[in-house]
Design an enzyme around this catalytic site. Sequence first.
Site, PDB file in Angstrom:
ATOM      1  N   ASP A 147       0.836  -1.205   0.000  1.00  0.00           N
ATOM      2  CA  ASP A 147       0.000   0.000   0.000  1.00  0.00           C
ATOM      3  C   ASP A 147       0.873   1.259   0.000  1.00  0.00           C
ATOM      4  OD1 ASP A 147      -2.442   1.273  -0.139  1.00  0.00           O
ATOM      5  OD2 ASP A 147      -2.792   1.268   2.020  1.00  0.00           O
ATOM      6  N   LYS A 149       1.842   4.691  -1.123  1.00  0.00           N
ATOM      7  CA  LYS A 149       1.103   5.823  -1.692  1.00  0.00           C
ATOM      8  C   LYS A 149       1.482   7.072  -0.906  1.00  0.00           C
ATOM      9  CE  LYS A 149      -2.974   4.826   1.202  1.00  0.00           C
ATOM     10  NZ  LYS A 149      -4.443   4.577   1.202  1.00  0.00           N
ATOM     11  N   ASN A 152       0.921   7.310   2.859  1.00  0.00           N
ATOM     12  CA  ASN A 152       1.683   6.405   3.721  1.00  0.00           C
ATOM     13  C   ASN A 152       3.172   6.702   3.734  1.00  0.00           C
ATOM     14  OD1 ASN A 152      -0.557   5.041   4.620  1.00  0.00           O
ATOM     15  ND2 ASN A 152      -0.408   3.405   3.102  1.00  0.00           N
ATOM     16  N   ASP A 165       2.183   2.521   7.951  1.00  0.00           N
ATOM     17  CA  ASP A 165       0.943   1.766   7.746  1.00  0.00           C
ATOM     18  C   ASP A 165       1.213   0.399   7.116  1.00  0.00           C
ATOM     19  OD1 ASP A 165      -1.588   0.807   7.523  1.00  0.00           O
ATOM     20  OD2 ASP A 165      -2.420   2.559   6.516  1.00  0.00           O
ATOM     21  N   THR A 184      -4.689   0.236  -2.230  1.00  0.00           N
ATOM     22  CA  THR A 184      -5.518   1.357  -2.664  1.00  0.00           C
ATOM     23  C   THR A 184      -5.605   1.325  -4.190  1.00  0.00           C
ATOM     24  OG1 THR A 184      -4.763   2.636  -0.765  1.00  0.00           O
ATOM     25  CG2 THR A 184      -5.786   3.861  -2.576  1.00  0.00           C
TER      26      THR A 184
END
Length: 306
Positions: A147, A149, A152, A165, A184
């Site tokens: 994840d 992104k 994060n 995260d 995501t």
Amino acid sequence: MGTASSSEARHYQPSEKEVDISHFEIGIAIGSGAFGKVRTCTHKMSKTKYAIKYMSKAEVIRRGCTRHVLNERKLLEEAKHPFIVNLRYAFKDDENLVFVLDLRLGGDLRFHLNYKGAFPEYRARFYFAEIACALEYLHSLNIAHRDVKPENILLDGDGHATLTDFNVARYYSDDKPMNSRTGTARYMAPEVVKKEEYLEEVDWWSLAVTTYEMMYRHAPFRSHDKDELHQQILNDSVYFPNGAVAVSDAAKVLLSGMLVKDRTQRLGPRVNGGTERLKGQLWLQGINWVDVVNKRIPVPFVPDVS
């Protein structure tokens, strides 16, 4: 590459049987997670400041996320790196599971993109290098983040990037690949969208999408309709718009190589030369990677954490 700094290693860390909330002075709320608030705190003995994350046991159970939370703790107990928001303590009380983590008050990259717009290329390159080091380290432990992104990636007070995260992170191996559609949507690799088997290749795709967004302020594939977004990820070529944003050809070549649909041909994964081949790309030439991981590269931006 991949070891925590000596100052981090010297932190006082009592065993789980010793540590509890009484070891900390609790400060202000700085955010909220899926299961409760995140506050600042100060370790009473060392005077070190941290973030303390409360997770309601009842809410974790209600959402069926017990395994996810325990898995996150297991991963973070093993992984320690300068560009990861490290877990320093973990304990529980009658109502909550509690993680005490590195404090990062410089804001996430989403905040900075929304506040000031696209980053200059040299700044995007700096964050790319630091997160690439974090991913290289995680993958050496057979951990995929899944994840990556802007939300994060948090800046510390000095302006260095750290990955946070680990809720959907997982261990993997060649004989135990992953295949769930996790993460995501905008940052998912094609193999994740298709629920095919995958390994660490997905993190390099997500880092490329994130880096594109740093320089253009929007992702290369975007739609409010999830099905349309999935079709773009699966079928569309990467488009680099002309206009006010000046992005070098070297950057475009690197991102194009990382956003290859075929995961076996993608830049970054070990199946295609790993980070050695990635670091040899023109956009990254001249970077001293030992200096990167030891935080000796001048930061391009220092956030206001006052």
